[in-house]
Scaffold this motif. Structure first.
Motif, mmCIF file in Angstrom:
data_model
loop_
_atom_site.group_PDB
_atom_site.id
_atom_site.type_symbol
_atom_site.label_atom_id
_atom_site.label_comp_id
_atom_site.label_asym_id
_atom_site.label_seq_id
_atom_site.Cartn_x
_atom_site.Cartn_y
_atom_site.Cartn_z
ATOM 1 N N ASP A 68 91.694 52.636 -47.792
ATOM 2 C CA ASP A 68 92.995 53.240 -47.463
ATOM 3 C C ASP A 68 94.180 52.435 -47.986
ATOM 4 O O ASP A 68 95.165 52.995 -48.455
ATOM 5 N N ALA A 73 92.091 46.367 -51.688
ATOM 6 C CA ALA A 73 90.935 46.866 -52.460
ATOM 7 C C ALA A 73 90.212 45.687 -53.133
ATOM 8 O O ALA A 73 90.147 45.595 -54.366
ATOM 9 N N VAL A 95 90.171 47.754 -67.493
ATOM 10 C CA VAL A 95 91.180 48.745 -67.905
ATOM 11 C C VAL A 95 91.601 49.495 -66.653
ATOM 12 O O VAL A 95 90.837 50.287 -66.098
ATOM 13 N N ASN A 170 103.541 49.440 -60.467
ATOM 14 C CA ASN A 170 102.502 48.947 -61.373
ATOM 15 C C ASN A 170 103.086 48.518 -62.710
ATOM 16 O O ASN A 170 102.471 48.664 -63.753
ATOM 17 N N HIS A 177 101.128 56.889 -53.250
ATOM 18 C CA HIS A 177 99.856 57.156 -52.577
ATOM 19 C C HIS A 177 100.033 58.154 -51.431
ATOM 20 O O HIS A 177 100.977 58.056 -50.659
ATOM 21 N N ARG A 209 93.263 59.694 -57.683
ATOM 22 C CA ARG A 209 92.572 59.870 -56.398
ATOM 23 C C ARG A 209 93.556 59.649 -55.257
ATOM 24 O O ARG A 209 93.883 58.515 -54.918
ATOM 25 N N VAL A 211 96.679 60.076 -55.241
ATOM 26 C CA VAL A 211 97.844 59.314 -55.713
ATOM 27 C C VAL A 211 98.542 60.103 -56.824
ATOM 28 O O VAL A 211 97.886 60.747 -57.641
ATOM 29 N N LYS A 222 94.454 55.188 -71.352
ATOM 30 C CA LYS A 222 93.302 54.278 -71.346
ATOM 31 C C LYS A 222 92.456 54.438 -72.614
ATOM 32 O O LYS A 222 91.822 53.490 -73.072
ATOM 33 N N ASP A 248 85.952 55.856 -62.808
ATOM 34 C CA ASP A 248 85.731 56.900 -61.793
ATOM 35 C C ASP A 248 86.828 57.954 -61.750
ATOM 36 O O ASP A 248 86.704 58.944 -61.031
HETATM 37 O O1 LIG Z 1 92.636 52.711 -62.991
HETATM 38 P P1 LIG Z 1 92.259 52.188 -61.641
HETATM 39 O O2 LIG Z 1 91.961 50.716 -61.650
HETATM 40 O O3 LIG Z 1 91.155 52.984 -61.017
HETATM 41 O O4 LIG Z 1 93.581 52.398 -60.778
HETATM 42 C C1 LIG Z 1 93.983 53.700 -60.348
HETATM 43 C C2 LIG Z 1 94.774 53.578 -59.080
HETATM 44 O O5 LIG Z 1 93.969 52.741 -58.223
HETATM 45 C C3 LIG Z 1 94.525 52.360 -56.977
HETATM 46 O O6 LIG Z 1 94.550 53.486 -56.114
HETATM 47 C C4 LIG Z 1 93.256 53.966 -55.770
HETATM 48 O O7 LIG Z 1 92.558 52.951 -55.015
HETATM 49 C C5 LIG Z 1 93.169 52.607 -53.743
HETATM 50 C C6 LIG Z 1 92.377 51.462 -53.134
HETATM 51 O O8 LIG Z 1 91.035 51.784 -52.979
HETATM 52 C C7 LIG Z 1 93.198 53.855 -52.863
HETATM 53 O O9 LIG Z 1 93.829 53.551 -51.611
HETATM 54 C C8 LIG Z 1 93.965 54.981 -53.580
HETATM 55 O O10 LIG Z 1 93.913 56.165 -52.816
HETATM 56 C C9 LIG Z 1 93.373 55.242 -54.964
HETATM 57 O O11 LIG Z 1 94.146 56.168 -55.692
HETATM 58 C C10 LIG Z 1 95.892 51.751 -57.166
HETATM 59 O O12 LIG Z 1 96.438 51.445 -55.907
HETATM 60 C C11 LIG Z 1 96.789 52.660 -57.981
HETATM 61 O O13 LIG Z 1 98.025 52.040 -58.207
HETATM 62 C C12 LIG Z 1 96.124 52.916 -59.315
HETATM 63 O O14 LIG Z 1 96.940 53.751 -60.122
#
Ligand SMILES: O=P(O)(O)OC[C@H]1O[C@H](O[C@H]2O[C@H](CO)[C@@H](O)[C@H](O)[C@H]2O)[C@H](O)[C@@H](O)[C@@H]1O
Length: 315
Positions: A68, A73, A95, A170, A177, A209, A211, A222, A248
């Motif tokens: 969450d 994470a 990446v 970022n 989110h 996901r 977000v 990417k 993923d």
């Molecule tokens: O490209 P990634 O490394 O997979 O990053 C994509 C986004 O990842 C994170 O959000 C995702 O993971 C969170 C922690 O498990 C979860 O809470 C969230 O719902 C997911 O979308 C990160 O926080 C984002 O900034 C990235 O864009």
């Protein structure tokens, strides 16, 4: 022009259209019956044959389980050891959609390449490395930094009334989110973000996901980052190099497409559910990713030992 996206929960967005595996000679179609070890055959063959390989790994949902709180994470120590081991044998890059510094804080391995902000912030290993692309640094969206900082502040302000919403900076992109937002408010939140986006035509919005992701409209993703890294590593036109990309999320599809188009390497989707994908194989969750990485290392070591023995026997 800002892109419009429909809010759908991650499980609901799956499309049960398995893609046939495009790799000649590979044993299992997507999704394999038991994804875990089936996926590794082709990569293992490469390791065995002493071919080169490059590992490209997404972070959230691939190396760390989805939680969450994005700030919590963390990846496990065993996963870190697996990534460290694989990086001893193959050039390895993370990446991620995250800001590069933040993903480095999670991974903590100086010998890797990092492509943060969806590939818009690329840096080579800090530690001594034999690799050709050691000093590489590439930031194709640096001119957008002030705009991203501004939109970050605006999004914090505009979403502060939405319980559970979280805005994450970022660096070259911003995440909004909604994992902890009541489902009834998702639509309103999407409208709020789109409203802000209308003021920034040079930025676009996509959805990951749970977000919303806001980033520059430049043609960089990417997939482009993967191509850049392959080029920097001197792997671009090497048929005997097998890049492996594991991810993923929707943004990882750009990298899967690149591999498919080049006919080089394998894309592996991490998902428990069937989805429309350009990946060739699947693993179900980060635990399987770890197992896969460890298997790859094991086989690489074995193939080296076998080669040594053969040389000794021939001498
Ligand atoms: O490209 P990634 O490394 O997979 O990053 C994509 C986004 O990842 C994170 O959000 C995702 O993971 C969170 C922690 O498990 C979860 O809470 C969230 O719902 C997911 O979308 C990160 O926080 C984002 O900034 C990235 O864009």
């Amino acid at each position: 022009m800002a892109q419009t996206t429909v809010v759908v929960p991650e499980v609901g967005m799956t499309a049960a259209t398995p893609t046939a595996c495009p790799c000649p000679g590979s044993l299992f179609p997507y999704p394999p019956p038991r994804a875990g070890m089936a996926v590794s055959r082709k990569c293992l063959r490469a390791a065995q044959a002493e071919l080169g390989a490059g590992m490209f790994l997404d972070y959230d949902g691939t190396l760390s389980p989805i939680v969450d709180d994005p700030d919590a994470a963390f990846m496990s120590e065993t996963m870190r050891m697996a990534v460290r081991s694989v990086a001893k044998h193959f050039p390895t890059a993370i990446v991620s959609g995250r800001c590069r510094d933040k993903v480095f804080e999670f991974v903590k391995l100086a010998e890797l390449y990092y492509a943060g902000s969806h590939g818009m912030d690329i840096k080579g290993p800090a530690k001594s490395s034999k690799s050709k692309a050691k000093g590489v640094l590439f930031q194709p969206a640096s001119e957008f930094l002030p705009m991203i900082e501004e939109v970050h502040q605006r999004l914090i302000e505009e979403t502060k009334h939405v319980a559970g919403a979280k805005v994450e900076n970022n660096k070259f992109c911003v995440s909004v989110h909604f994992r902890c937002v009541d489902e009834k408010s998702w639509g309103a939140l999407a409208e709020t973000v789109k409203g802000v986006m209308r003021e920034y035509p040079k930025l676009r919005m996509s959805q990951g996901r749970m977000v919303f992701e806001v980033r520059p409209t430049i043609k960089w993703d990417k997939g482009k980052a993967l191509e850049f890294l392959l080029e920097s590593l001197g792997f671009a036109d090497c048929p005997n190099v097998l890049p492996v990309y594991i991810g993923d999320d929707r943004t990882d599809e750009d990298a899967f497409k690149v591999l498919r188009r080049r006919g080089q390497g394998v894309g592996i989707l991490v998902s428990k559910h069937p989805k429309d994908t350009s990946a060739s194989f699947s693993l179900q969750e980060p635990a399987e990713v770890m197992e896969f990485l460890l298997r790859l290392v094991e086989w690489k070591q074995l193939s080296r030992a076998r080669l040594r023995l053969r040389r000794q026997a021939d001498a």
